[in-house]
Design a protein around this motif. Sequence first.
Motif, mmCIF file in Angstrom:
data_model
loop_
_atom_site.group_PDB
_atom_site.id
_atom_site.type_symbol
_atom_site.label_atom_id
_atom_site.label_comp_id
_atom_site.label_asym_id
_atom_site.label_seq_id
_atom_site.Cartn_x
_atom_site.Cartn_y
_atom_site.Cartn_z
ATOM 1 N N ASP A 7 -18.291 56.797 24.235
ATOM 2 C CA ASP A 7 -17.856 55.409 24.159
ATOM 3 C C ASP A 7 -17.115 55.207 22.857
ATOM 4 O O ASP A 7 -17.458 55.802 21.833
ATOM 5 C CB ASP A 7 -19.050 54.448 24.177
ATOM 6 C CG ASP A 7 -19.787 54.450 25.492
ATOM 7 O OD1 ASP A 7 -19.115 54.426 26.537
ATOM 8 O OD2 ASP A 7 -21.028 54.485 25.465
ATOM 9 N N GLU A 9 -16.111 52.363 20.136
ATOM 10 C CA GLU A 9 -16.399 51.028 19.627
ATOM 11 C C GLU A 9 -15.371 50.752 18.537
ATOM 12 O O GLU A 9 -15.206 51.560 17.617
ATOM 13 C CB GLU A 9 -17.819 51.001 19.066
ATOM 14 C CG GLU A 9 -18.302 49.658 18.646
ATOM 15 C CD GLU A 9 -19.744 49.730 18.164
ATOM 16 O OE1 GLU A 9 -20.193 48.729 17.610
ATOM 17 O OE2 GLU A 9 -20.404 50.777 18.313
ATOM 18 N N ILE A 10 -14.676 49.634 18.662
ATOM 19 C CA ILE A 10 -13.635 49.288 17.706
ATOM 20 C C ILE A 10 -14.005 47.986 17.020
ATOM 21 O O ILE A 10 -14.202 46.966 17.679
ATOM 22 C CB ILE A 10 -12.264 49.155 18.394
ATOM 23 C CG1 ILE A 10 -11.867 50.470 19.055
ATOM 24 C CG2 ILE A 10 -11.205 48.701 17.388
ATOM 25 C CD1 ILE A 10 -10.595 50.392 19.867
ATOM 26 N N HIS A 11 -14.128 48.056 15.707
ATOM 27 C CA HIS A 11 -14.349 46.858 14.907
ATOM 28 C C HIS A 11 -13.062 46.607 14.137
ATOM 29 O O HIS A 11 -12.652 47.450 13.338
ATOM 30 C CB HIS A 11 -15.509 47.045 13.932
ATOM 31 C CG HIS A 11 -16.824 47.197 14.614
ATOM 32 N ND1 HIS A 11 -17.530 46.139 15.100
ATOM 33 C CD2 HIS A 11 -17.539 48.308 14.923
ATOM 34 C CE1 HIS A 11 -18.632 46.574 15.671
ATOM 35 N NE2 HIS A 11 -18.657 47.888 15.569
ATOM 36 N N SER A 28 -15.460 53.838 15.979
ATOM 37 C CA SER A 28 -16.715 54.575 16.100
ATOM 38 C C SER A 28 -16.749 55.228 17.472
ATOM 39 O O SER A 28 -16.689 54.540 18.489
ATOM 40 C CB SER A 28 -17.916 53.639 15.945
ATOM 41 O OG SER A 28 -17.941 53.063 14.663
ATOM 42 N N HIS A 30 -19.001 57.217 19.975
ATOM 43 C CA HIS A 30 -20.392 57.522 20.267
ATOM 44 C C HIS A 30 -20.458 58.582 21.361
ATOM 45 O O HIS A 30 -19.938 58.368 22.456
ATOM 46 C CB HIS A 30 -21.133 56.263 20.741
ATOM 47 C CG HIS A 30 -21.206 55.193 19.711
ATOM 48 N ND1 HIS A 30 -22.244 55.090 18.830
ATOM 49 C CD2 HIS A 30 -20.352 54.173 19.426
ATOM 50 C CE1 HIS A 30 -22.037 54.043 18.031
ATOM 51 N NE2 HIS A 30 -20.893 53.477 18.382
ATOM 52 N N THR A 90 -9.448 54.988 26.772
ATOM 53 C CA THR A 90 -9.599 53.585 26.387
ATOM 54 C C THR A 90 -8.367 52.794 26.786
ATOM 55 O O THR A 90 -7.304 53.354 27.044
ATOM 56 C CB THR A 90 -9.867 53.451 24.868
ATOM 57 O OG1 THR A 90 -10.181 52.095 24.560
ATOM 58 C CG2 THR A 90 -8.695 53.915 24.044
ATOM 59 N N ASN A 122 -26.283 58.530 18.260
ATOM 60 C CA ASN A 122 -26.397 57.515 17.199
ATOM 61 C C ASN A 122 -26.573 58.083 15.802
ATOM 62 O O ASN A 122 -26.756 57.321 14.854
ATOM 63 C CB ASN A 122 -27.505 56.504 17.511
ATOM 64 C CG ASN A 122 -27.144 55.630 18.690
ATOM 65 O OD1 ASN A 122 -25.987 55.255 18.864
ATOM 66 N ND2 ASN A 122 -28.128 55.325 19.509
#
Length: 155
Positions: A7, A9-11, A28, A30, A90, A122
């Motif tokens: 996965d 994860e985009i901040h 990030s 994962h 993505t 994680n």
Amino acid sequence: MRRDSRDLEIHTGDRSEDGALPGRPTLSVHCHDETDAVGARLNRGNGEVLTGSDLDVAFRFQTSTKEDENTGILSVADRTTGAFIIEVPTSSRPIDEFVRVARRNGDTATDSTYAIRLLLNNDPVMVDEKRAFLVYAADGTLLRHCSLIPADIEI
């Protein structure tokens, strides 16, 4: 390399969790599969482990950049050999926003414009700050206007 056990994860860092000052944009990745060999791919085989400075991060479109719902692959590769360490499918929309925010922060922030984190179940296996992020069309053409290319890097 199984893409389905990963996965992204985009901040964008527009706001921190408490709504305070903007933070650093972060990608990030994962990895959820215990058998994922990302740790092995980060090892050069001679005991030397690749660090963030040994890696390039890029996004390549799988569809035309003119389509409404563009998809692509975020990849992290060994800068020396070109071998892919990890790939994650993505949508391009969060990538576009990520690049926009990182570009804005690069004008005013420190030398680094974003962070990249690779996590296996994680647990971080690599965390680094990066400046360059290359975006390619489906045909392999570098899209300079969509990329983060620092002034001191010649391509």
